[in-house]
Design a protein around this motif. Structure first.
Motif, PDB file in Angstrom:
ATOM      1  N   MET A 137     -11.674  20.765  -0.327  1.00 21.07           N
ATOM      2  CA  MET A 137     -10.297  21.473  -0.569  1.00 21.07           C
ATOM      3  C   MET A 137      -9.091  21.322  -0.072  1.00 21.07           C
ATOM      4  SD  MET A 137     -11.304  22.469  -3.652  1.00 21.07           S
ATOM      5  CE  MET A 137     -12.551  21.454  -3.714  1.00 21.07           C
ATOM      6  N   ASN A 138      -9.055  21.302   1.572  1.00 21.56           N
ATOM      7  CA  ASN A 138      -8.166  21.770   2.147  1.00 21.56           C
ATOM      8  C   ASN A 138      -7.402  20.441   2.882  1.00 21.56           C
ATOM      9  OD1 ASN A 138      -7.759  24.387   1.785  1.00 21.56           O
ATOM     10  ND2 ASN A 138      -9.307  24.693   3.426  1.00 21.56           N
ATOM     11  N   ARG A 139      -8.479  19.335   2.696  1.00 18.55           N
ATOM     12  CA  ARG A 139      -7.929  18.077   3.714  1.00 18.55           C
ATOM     13  C   ARG A 139      -7.727  16.935   2.739  1.00 18.55           C
ATOM     14  NH1 ARG A 139      -8.876  18.216   9.165  1.00 18.55           N
ATOM     15  NH2 ARG A 139      -7.490  16.395   8.994  1.00 18.55           N
ATOM     16  N   GLU A 140      -7.744  15.851   3.259  1.00 17.52           N
ATOM     17  CA  GLU A 140      -7.389  14.532   2.349  1.00 17.52           C
ATOM     18  C   GLU A 140      -8.107  14.381   1.068  1.00 17.52           C
ATOM     19  OE1 GLU A 140      -8.115  14.642   5.687  1.00 17.52           O
ATOM     20  OE2 GLU A 140      -6.721  13.616   7.002  1.00 17.52           O
ATOM     21  N   GLN A 168       0.844  -1.220  -0.042  1.00 17.85           N
ATOM     22  CA  GLN A 168      -0.187   0.150   0.071  1.00 17.85           C
ATOM     23  C   GLN A 168       0.710   1.217  -0.010  1.00 17.85           C
ATOM     24  OE1 GLN A 168      -2.927  -1.528  -0.833  1.00 17.85           O
ATOM     25  NE2 GLN A 168      -4.104   0.257   0.034  1.00 17.85           N
ATOM     26  N   MET A 228       1.063  10.053  -4.403  1.00 15.70           N
ATOM     27  CA  MET A 228       1.576  11.278  -4.026  1.00 15.70           C
ATOM     28  C   MET A 228       2.812  11.636  -4.474  1.00 15.70           C
ATOM     29  SD  MET A 228      -0.892  11.736  -1.910  1.00 15.70           S
ATOM     30  CE  MET A 228      -2.438  10.786  -2.248  1.00 15.70           C
ATOM     31  N   VAL A 273      -6.021  10.253  -8.677  1.00 17.36           N
ATOM     32  CA  VAL A 273      -5.926   8.937  -7.995  1.00 17.36           C
ATOM     33  C   VAL A 273      -7.093   8.184  -7.821  1.00 17.36           C
ATOM     34  CG1 VAL A 273      -5.235   7.717  -5.916  1.00 17.36           C
ATOM     35  CG2 VAL A 273      -3.768   9.670  -6.923  1.00 17.36           C
ATOM     36  N   ASN A 324      -9.105   1.181  -1.723  1.00 21.79           N
ATOM     37  CA  ASN A 324      -8.183   2.224  -1.434  1.00 21.79           C
ATOM     38  C   ASN A 324      -8.528   3.656  -0.785  1.00 21.79           C
ATOM     39  OD1 ASN A 324      -5.881   0.708  -1.983  1.00 21.79           O
ATOM     40  ND2 ASN A 324      -6.384   0.516  -4.141  1.00 21.79           N
ATOM     41  N   GLU A 376      -1.897   6.266   6.246  1.00 18.80           N
ATOM     42  CA  GLU A 376      -1.281   6.127   5.030  1.00 18.80           C
ATOM     43  C   GLU A 376       0.519   6.709   5.280  1.00 18.80           C
ATOM     44  OE1 GLU A 376      -4.599   6.909   1.749  1.00 18.80           O
ATOM     45  OE2 GLU A 376      -3.978   8.819   2.807  1.00 18.80           O
ATOM     46  N   GLY A 414      -2.813  16.174   7.147  1.00 18.14           N
ATOM     47  CA  GLY A 414      -4.066  16.561   6.633  1.00 18.14           C
ATOM     48  C   GLY A 414      -4.456  16.325   5.098  1.00 18.14           C
ATOM     49  N   LYS A 415      -3.294  16.124   4.524  1.00 17.65           N
ATOM     50  CA  LYS A 415      -3.544  15.501   2.997  1.00 17.65           C
ATOM     51  C   LYS A 415      -3.514  14.018   2.911  1.00 17.65           C
ATOM     52  CE  LYS A 415      -3.222  19.791   1.379  1.00 17.65           C
ATOM     53  NZ  LYS A 415      -4.516  20.305   0.626  1.00 17.65           N
ATOM     54  N   ILE A 416      -2.908  13.353   3.659  1.00 20.05           N
ATOM     55  CA  ILE A 416      -3.084  11.991   3.693  1.00 20.05           C
ATOM     56  C   ILE A 416      -3.358  11.603   5.296  1.00 20.05           C
ATOM     57  CG2 ILE A 416      -1.569  11.472   1.652  1.00 20.05           C
ATOM     58  CD1 ILE A 416       0.715  10.664   3.853  1.00 20.05           C
ATOM     59  N   THR A 417      -3.894  10.511   5.436  1.00 18.44           N
ATOM     60  CA  THR A 417      -4.177  10.071   6.803  1.00 18.44           C
ATOM     61  C   THR A 417      -2.744   9.390   7.410  1.00 18.44           C
ATOM     62  OG1 THR A 417      -4.644   7.655   6.198  1.00 18.44           O
ATOM     63  CG2 THR A 417      -6.277   9.310   6.273  1.00 18.44           C
ATOM     64  N   SER A 450      -9.032  16.191  -1.560  1.00 17.59           N
ATOM     65  CA  SER A 450      -8.380  16.573  -2.530  1.00 17.59           C
ATOM     66  C   SER A 450      -7.144  15.978  -2.941  1.00 17.59           C
ATOM     67  CB  SER A 450      -8.363  18.093  -2.452  1.00 17.59           C
ATOM     68  OG  SER A 450      -7.597  18.604  -1.473  1.00 17.59           O
ATOM     69  N   GLY A 451      -6.545  15.352  -2.093  1.00 23.72           N
ATOM     70  CA  GLY A 451      -5.327  14.598  -2.330  1.00 23.72           C
ATOM     71  C   GLY A 451      -5.653  13.667  -3.213  1.00 23.72           C
ATOM     72  N   CYS A 452      -6.778  13.168  -3.458  1.00 23.30           N
ATOM     73  CA  CYS A 452      -6.920  11.980  -4.526  1.00 23.30           C
ATOM     74  C   CYS A 452      -8.046  12.266  -5.511  1.00 23.30           C
ATOM     75  CB  CYS A 452      -7.234  10.746  -3.737  1.00 23.30           C
ATOM     76  SG  CYS A 452      -6.035  10.107  -2.854  1.00 23.30           S
ATOM     77  N   PRO A 468      -9.199   5.568   2.161  1.00 23.93           N
ATOM     78  CA  PRO A 468      -8.882   5.493   3.610  1.00 23.93           C
ATOM     79  C   PRO A 468      -9.851   5.905   4.546  1.00 23.93           C
ATOM     80  CG  PRO A 468      -7.775   7.421   2.959  1.00 23.93           C
ATOM     81  CD  PRO A 468      -8.468   6.629   1.615  1.00 23.93           C
ATOM     82  N   TYR A 469      -9.900   5.306   5.659  1.00 22.95           N
ATOM     83  CA  TYR A 469     -10.780   5.946   6.904  1.00 22.95           C
ATOM     84  C   TYR A 469     -10.154   7.175   7.244  1.00 22.95           C
ATOM     85  CZ  TYR A 469     -12.709   6.313  11.602  1.00 22.95           C
ATOM     86  OH  TYR A 469     -13.261   7.031  12.680  1.00 22.95           O
ATOM     87  N   VAL A 470     -10.755   8.156   7.245  1.00 21.37           N
ATOM     88  CA  VAL A 470     -10.462   9.542   7.289  1.00 21.37           C
ATOM     89  C   VAL A 470     -10.632  10.131   9.022  1.00 21.37           C
ATOM     90  CG1 VAL A 470     -10.092  12.024   7.094  1.00 21.37           C
ATOM     91  CG2 VAL A 470     -10.180  10.300   5.181  1.00 21.37           C
TER      92      VAL A 470
END
Lengths: 192, 318
Positions: B237-240, A75, A83, B256, B296, A137, A131-134, B242-244, B298-300
């Motif tokens: 927008m600011n958190r997890e 993973q 990323m 992603v 894939n 992760e 805050g962008k990935i958990t 928008s990463g994917c 994730p649990y945020v």
């Protein structure tokens, strides 16, 4: 159906002649040999270990669930790609960012150090991913990053990556000779 | 039967019938041989002494039969290979090169379908969606099949046969739906823990309806209106998220995960796992790993306020 003692229906035919049996055995052996050649597809040494653990073992209890764990590592490998870690670290070989497959750690090479680096960033370019990935992760990526310098058992590595990959980590072999000093050009030479 | 409502229905069914007839004939022959052997065995002497005369008299017949049998297998296999080659060529030639088609690129990922409508002449019209296909009836659709991780298989039983999606390779398939309706597509090659939850909703509609859908999908997402939606927008927008994920018209542009621009216009969530709606959204955003373990996303760990806000914003993405 009742059969005579010691005999079955199949055995009541005359036995096959010896040349015929030998031919059959030869054919079988050839066939098995052919089968063996099909087996040497993927060879990977599972005994490869880094020559010395370059960093102290970690203290965080979460290490146990992320290190030496094939699922978490693979993973992490996906997330490394998703990323865009390769954007700076180039599949571990290093580019704009430092290489990850050698035995040098600027900010510590324990799992929790790497997680902290990923989540909070470091000076001179490493961005902050909190805050962008958990957090989970980040631990998965850290597990993969440690595998790049062979700090994880070779048997937990995932399959070959589809993308271009770095060469074998230098930590798997004894370090080569350092170049003699007269071959180096440094600030001293420029002063002269 | 595969491909009944699709382009290759007739050709494919003919090939299937041929395979069925040849296979049944061979099966019947095998059973006949087996029966003959069974009855012959009944005639063997029980005292263990071989019946030399009986064997000798039968051996030439047996040899001829075996040679015939081997030849039959060889001819049958070559014939079937040739027939399937011809069917494949026939399917490839069914669409004349000058006919207007739509091009769709489908990329299979664990465990969802990334769908791109590609307009070569007008790239600004390109559309990205997920887990759904909209097709105009009677217009051939050239589908390019790719995979980003493992081997998947693209299967819409009502429209065409299966076609594999192989990482590092490009496969293609032509779909020509001849009646409107909603069909289900499904990954048909075991691809991991959530292989069963990897469905594709296929909507075949009239050309006018398809044009409307295309126009609606081309629009960017609306700006959030209520304070709750704005809070959700800021979180996304600011958190997890928008990463994917990408949402057209906003700063979120990652590739992603699935594109969320017109999320609510789809029929289902998470590749056919949940019906689309507020309940499904709440369940999915709160704990994707509980709904579809091993996927894939994730649990945020959103708290209740964040969950309300994010769901309120996602509901505006129609």
């Amino acid at each position: 159906m009742r059969l005579p003692k010691g005999r079955t229906g199949c055995l009541s035919h005359p036995p096959l002649s010896p040349p015929c049996i030998q031919g059959g055995r030869l054919a079988c052996a050839l066939f098995l040999c052919l089968g063996l050649t099909a087996c040497d597809r993927e060879q990977r040494s599972l005994n490869g270990q880094p020559k010395a653990e370059t960093i102290a073992l970690a203290n965080d209890p979460r290490d146990l669930s992320y290190q030496e764990n094939s699922y978490q590592l693979s993973q992490g490998q996906r997330l490394y790609k998703w990323m865009n870690c390769s954007g700076c670290h180039a599949n571990g070989g290093g580019g704009m960012g430092p290489p990850l497959m050698d035995d040098e750690w600027r900010y510590g090479g324990r799992m929790e150090d790497i997680v902290r680096t990923i989540l909070h960033g470091r000076p001179n370019g490493m961005p902050r991913f909190e805050g962008k990935i958990t957090e989970q992760e980040a631990w998965q990526i850290a597990s993969y990053v440690r595998s790049l310098s062979a700090q994880q058992g070779q048997d937990v590595l995932s399959a070959r990556p589809d993308s271009m990959s770095a060469s074998e980590p230098p930590t798997l072999a004894e370090r080569g000779k350092v170049l003699p000093e007269n071959n180096l050009t440094g600030p001293k030479d420029e002063q002269n | 039967m595969s491909g009944g409502d699709g382009l290759d229905g007739a050709l494919f069914n003919r090939l299937f019938a041929l395979f069925l007839i040849v296979s049944l004939t061979m099966l019947a022959l095998v059973l006949a041989f087996l029966a003959a052997a069974w009855f012959r065995r009944g005639g063997v002497r029980q005292d263990g002494v071989a019946d030399e005369n009986g064997r000798a008299s039968r051996e030439p017949l047996l040899r001829a039969l075996l040679i015939g049998w081997t030849a039959l297998i060889a001819i049958g296999l070559i014939g079937l290979t040739f027939a399937s080659f011809l069917t494949d060529r026939g399917m490839a030639d069914a669409i004349p090169p000058d006919r207007r088609t739509i091009n769709i690129i489908v990329t299979a990922k664990q465990f969802w379908w990334d769908v791109n409508y590609a307009f070569d002449n007008e790239p600004s019209k390109n559309i990205r969606t997920a887990n759904e296909l909209h097709l105009p009836v009677g217009v051939p659709a050239r589908v390019t099949l790719k995979s980003s991780d493992v081997i998947h298989s693209f299967w819409i039983p009502n429209l065409a046969g299966k076609q594999d999606l192989i990482p590092g390779r490009v496969n293609d398939l032509v779909l020509l739906p001849n009646r409107t309706g909603v069909f289900r597509g499904q990954c048909a090659e075991f691809c991991g823990i959530q292989h069963a939850h990897m469905a594709l909703d296929v909507t075949v509609e009239s050309r006018a309806q398809f044009a409307n859908w295309l126009a609606a999908q081309g629009k960017p997402a609306p700006a959030p209106a209520s304070p709750l939606q704005k809070a959700g927008y800021l979180y996304v927008m600011n958190r997890e998220c928008s990463g994917c994920h990408a949402i057209a018209g906003t700063a979120a542009n990652a590739t992603v995960g699935p594109d969320l621009t017109h999320l609510m216009s789809r029929r289902s969530l998470a590749a056919g796992t949940l019906p689309m709606g507020r309940a499904g959204l709440y369940a999915w955003v709160a704990d994707p790993q509980g709904v579809k373990p091993g996927n894939n996303m994730p649990y945020v760990g959103l708290d209740a306020n964040e969950l309300h806000a994010v769901t309120a914003y996602l509901e505006t993405l129609k």
